[in-house]
Design an enzyme around this catalytic site. Structure first.
Site, PDB file in Angstrom:
ATOM      1  N   CYS A 245       0.818  -1.219   0.000  1.00  0.00           N
ATOM      2  CA  CYS A 245       0.000   0.000   0.000  1.00  0.00           C
ATOM      3  C   CYS A 245       0.847   1.262   0.000  1.00  0.00           C
ATOM      4  CB  CYS A 245      -0.919   0.015   1.210  1.00  0.00           C
ATOM      5  SG  CYS A 245      -2.219  -1.205   1.124  1.00  0.00           S
ATOM      6  N   ASN A 376      -0.560  -1.288  -7.181  1.00  0.00           N
ATOM      7  CA  ASN A 376      -0.402  -2.337  -6.163  1.00  0.00           C
ATOM      8  C   ASN A 376      -1.662  -3.184  -6.105  1.00  0.00           C
ATOM      9  OD1 ASN A 376       0.549  -3.817  -3.895  1.00  0.00           O
ATOM     10  ND2 ASN A 376      -0.642  -2.469  -2.576  1.00  0.00           N
ATOM     11  N   GLU A 377      -2.471  -2.936  -5.101  1.00  0.00           N
ATOM     12  CA  GLU A 377      -3.629  -3.815  -4.875  1.00  0.00           C
ATOM     13  C   GLU A 377      -4.895  -3.077  -5.319  1.00  0.00           C
ATOM     14  OE1 GLU A 377      -4.621  -4.719  -0.718  1.00  0.00           O
ATOM     15  OE2 GLU A 377      -3.871  -6.732  -1.127  1.00  0.00           O
TER      16      GLU A 377
HETATM   17  O1  AHR Z   1       1.209  -6.620   3.372  1.00  0.00           O
HETATM   18  C1  AHR Z   1       0.461  -5.624   3.993  1.00  0.00           C
HETATM   19  C2  AHR Z   1      -0.531  -4.981   3.041  1.00  0.00           C
HETATM   20  O2  AHR Z   1      -1.466  -5.905   2.607  1.00  0.00           O
HETATM   21  C3  AHR Z   1       0.051  -4.449   1.766  1.00  0.00           C
HETATM   22  O3  AHR Z   1       0.596  -3.193   1.926  1.00  0.00           O
HETATM   23  C4  AHR Z   1      -1.119  -4.401   0.851  1.00  0.00           C
HETATM   24  O4  AHR Z   1      -0.751  -4.545  -0.496  1.00  0.00           O
HETATM   25  C5  AHR Z   1      -2.012  -5.500   1.355  1.00  0.00           C
HETATM   26  O5  AHR Z   1      -3.292  -5.047   1.553  1.00  0.00           O
END
Ligand code: AHR
Length: 659
Positions: A245, A376-377
């Site tokens: 994140c 990222n996510e």
């Molecule tokens: O690994 C912790 C968090 O989990 C990361 O920052 C994120 O990509 C996921 O939600």
């Protein structure tokens, strides 16, 4: 019988169990060593680095001074002035934003007479200092009065006793860098650094820094050697950085911008770490990013530990758990330019703009970047819209760079299905799946990839960890139960490495006094560090990855939890060895009989076991290797292996093959 001799040796190693072997029918497995299913992906098994849990500042980045440039929101956070000297002088924080926008603040210390004024830095939950080691102090300073202020630098242990000291005498009214080294006389886990300013005079100070001389490869601005060694010992296939994140930021203004993390450390703009205030139950108000560990250092670290670099870049979207902020599509260009420039920074000729910077920083040779994460996510159509524009621009200029795509935060559900369907239609290269789930989920999903589409995009199991108490719950532990379930699940990743080409546990590092998220692969305090049971699972896979997957079957089916046993097999074509991985997730021993096809016989080998009779058992700073691999030489004979896998155990068996 020869095989009984082998069984006897194994029994000695793993103990004698209440259930006699004779009472249980062995599970019969067949390994076909000539039936090569696929090459093992060279990027297996990797690591995921994010500056969470004080992983970078306060962790692997060996700087000991917190808030060295007075750029935290509260500019004196981390610093204090002892009461007894408070009246001896004055400190002002001067902001010269226009002159130096990336590092605007400095401290102006006025000492009106011959008394001394003091500033004390508390470090990151203290400073870890080791007796007999050299420490390198530095600062940028200039004098502002006719008489110069002299500085005495003293390390104090927890009782306030001096355990090392040196002096610095800045001269002249131009900014200059000053350095002094000294040796610590005692060890302290929570030392502090005192700076005594002897007047009269007025001195300006910035970038007040203390590093141990001994860092990874003895580099200045270096990394903690014990932590990097733990990473190197994993033999990782790739290093993903800088997250997580943190790539996204809570808002776009706090996103990770790699260009602000390279070049002179004096010019790297400090920002608040997005984990500073993410969890109310683990608020960390002093968590900022100095970027002393920046993109150059990440590439260098990747190279040092033999890992392929995998940077992840912001794609114009802030963290969707925190805000709905996205950059307008017609303003995406600077984000895309950052991606193109990053490829030039990593791989470009030294005559290019960014290749020249890499060379200036000490690395004229390219870093051989082959893959790049876009976002990222992320999830939703807004991600697809931005990714599509990114992909077009990157592929046009760099068609060989493989792009990693997000499939969102979950391994199923609406967000996952939408992205999975859409990105497959767009012929994405590699899809990043995340699973933070229960140990039971990991056991139940060992066959997840057995029937995945072989023709579509590859899979990156980019973030995973077994969470017994639910995600975001601070009570999650790196228990043996969690590690064992991951070992079982990973047999499925290994068996399907034609599809799953990369995998990484997450997060990687956590400071015992400064974490926000559990569980984590490696824990540390200011002096010590240890690998969790989960770390040793990763290490066993990384150190025994082989070169080609072969079939290991029970009743012609992959071994995916029948009778609580999970297994996979690879061969190492260079050494001519067979490598079996077997997990027994049950509380009872499992006798197994493994027929090895495609060999004339087996010869010398090794049995490596990772085991505990307590599913809740943990490693700790005081007992760092309670759960750790135990290895024994073996002499195998014939074309079969009989053994009994102890309860709650992960076995790696290596055997030379005569063919
Ligand atoms: O690994 C912790 C968090 O989990 C990361 O920052 C994120 O990509 C996921 O939600």
């Amino acid at each position: 019988m020869k095989t009984q001799r082998i069984f006897a040796a194994l029994s000695l190693l793993v103990g004698v169990y209440a259930t006699p072997l004779a009472a249980q029918q062995p599970l019969n497995f067949t390994v076909r060593t000539s039936d090569i299913k696929t090459a093992v992906s060279p990027n297996m098994w990797g690591i995921f680095f994010e500056d969470i849990n004080l992983s970078a500042d306060g962790g692997i980045y060996a700087e000991l001074v917190k808030n060295r440039s007075f750029e935290f929101s509260a500019p004196l956070m981390g610093w204090s002035i002892p009461k007894e000297v408070a009246g001896n002088g004055q400190i002002l924080i001067v902001n010269r934003q226009e002159e130096h926008p990336s590092n605007p603040r400095f401290a102006r210390i006025t000492v009106p007479d011959t008394r001394s004024f003091e500033l004390v830095n508390e470090g990151f939950r203290g400073m870890g200092i080791k007796a007999g080691e050299q420490y390198n102090f530095s600062l940028n300073a200039r004098q502002q009065a006719a008489t110069p202020v002299k500085l005495t630098i003293t390390l104090l242990d927890e009782t306030g006793k001096a355990i090392g000291s040196t002096t610095v005498s800045p001269a002249g009214n131009n900014w200059q860098s000053y350095k002094a080294s000294f040796t610590a006389t005692a060890t302290a886990a929570k030392a502090k650094l005192k700076i005594t300013c002897s007047g009269p005079g007025v001195i300006d100070a910035d970038m007040i820094s203390l590093f141990p001389q001994h860092t990874w490869k003895e580099r200045g601005n270096g990394l903690r050697a014990d932590l990097v060694q733990l990473l190197a010992d994993l033999h990782p296939g790739f290093l993903r950085f800088p997250g997580g994140c943190i790539v996204e930021g809570r808002e776009l203004v706090n996103r990770y911008q790699w260009k602000k993390t390279v070049g002179d450390v004096n010019d790297r703009e400090v920002i608040m770490n997005r984990w500073n205030n993410e969890f109310a139950h683990r608020a960390t108000p002093d968590y900022f990013q100095s970027f002393g560990l920046g993109f150059f250092e990440y590439f260098q670290l990747s190279e040092d530990i033999g890992a392929s670099p995998l940077p992840i870049l912001n794609c114009g979207m802030a963290c969707q758990f925190n805000s709905a902020e996205v950059v307008a599509v017609n303003e995406l260009d600077p984000y895309i330019q950052d991606a193109l420039d990053l490829i030039e920074f990593a791989n470009g000729d030294v005559n290019t703009t960014w290749g020249a910077l890499r060379a200036k920083m000490g690395h004229p040779a390219p870093f051989h970047l082959k893959m790049l994460g876009v976002g990222n996510e992320q999830w939703g159509p807004q991600y697809v819209e931005r990714y599509t524009i990114f992909a077009k621009a990157i592929k046009e200029k760099y068609p060989d760079i493989k792009l990693i795509n997000s499939l969102g935060p979950n391994p199923d559900g609406d967000k996952f299905t939408f992205l999975n369907d859409t990105l497959r239609k767009l012929n994405a290269d590699i899809l990043d799946e995340h699973y933070y789930s229960s140990p039971q989920w990991f056991l139940s999903n060992a066959a997840r990839y057995d029937n995945y589409d072989r023709k579509g995009p590859k899979i990156f199991a980019g973030e995973y960890a077994a969470h017994s108490k639910g995600v975001g719950n601070g009570n999650n532990k790196n228990s043996w139960e969690a590690a064992l379930s991951e070992a079982a699940f990973m047999t499925g990743l290994e068996r399907n490495t034609d599809v799953v080409v990369m995998a990484s546990y997450a997060p990687l590092l956590a400071h015992v006094d400064g974490w926000q998220w559990t569980p984590d692969l490696i824990w540390f305090d200011n002096l010590r560090s240890y690998g969790t049971p989960n770390y040793y699972v990763q290490k066993l896979y990384g150190n025994h990855k082989g070169t080609a997957v072969v079939s290991m079957l029970k009743d012609n089916q992959p071994v995916t939890g029948q009778d609580s046993v999970y297994a996979s097999a690879v061969v190492d074509q260079a050494s001519g060895e067979l490598i079996l991985k077997i997990v027994n997730a049950a509380a009872t021993p499992k006798p197994v009989s493994i027929a090895i096809q495609g060999v004339k016989g087996l010869a010398n080998g090794r049995l490596i076991t990772l085991s505990s009779n307590d599913l809740q058992a943990l490693n700790s700073l005081d007992q760092p290797t309670s759960i750790s691999p135990k290895e024994q030489s073996m002499v195998f004979k014939g074309k079969s292996i009989q053994t009994e896998v102890a309860p709650w155990s992960f076995y790696v068996i290596r055997a030379e093959m005569n063919r």
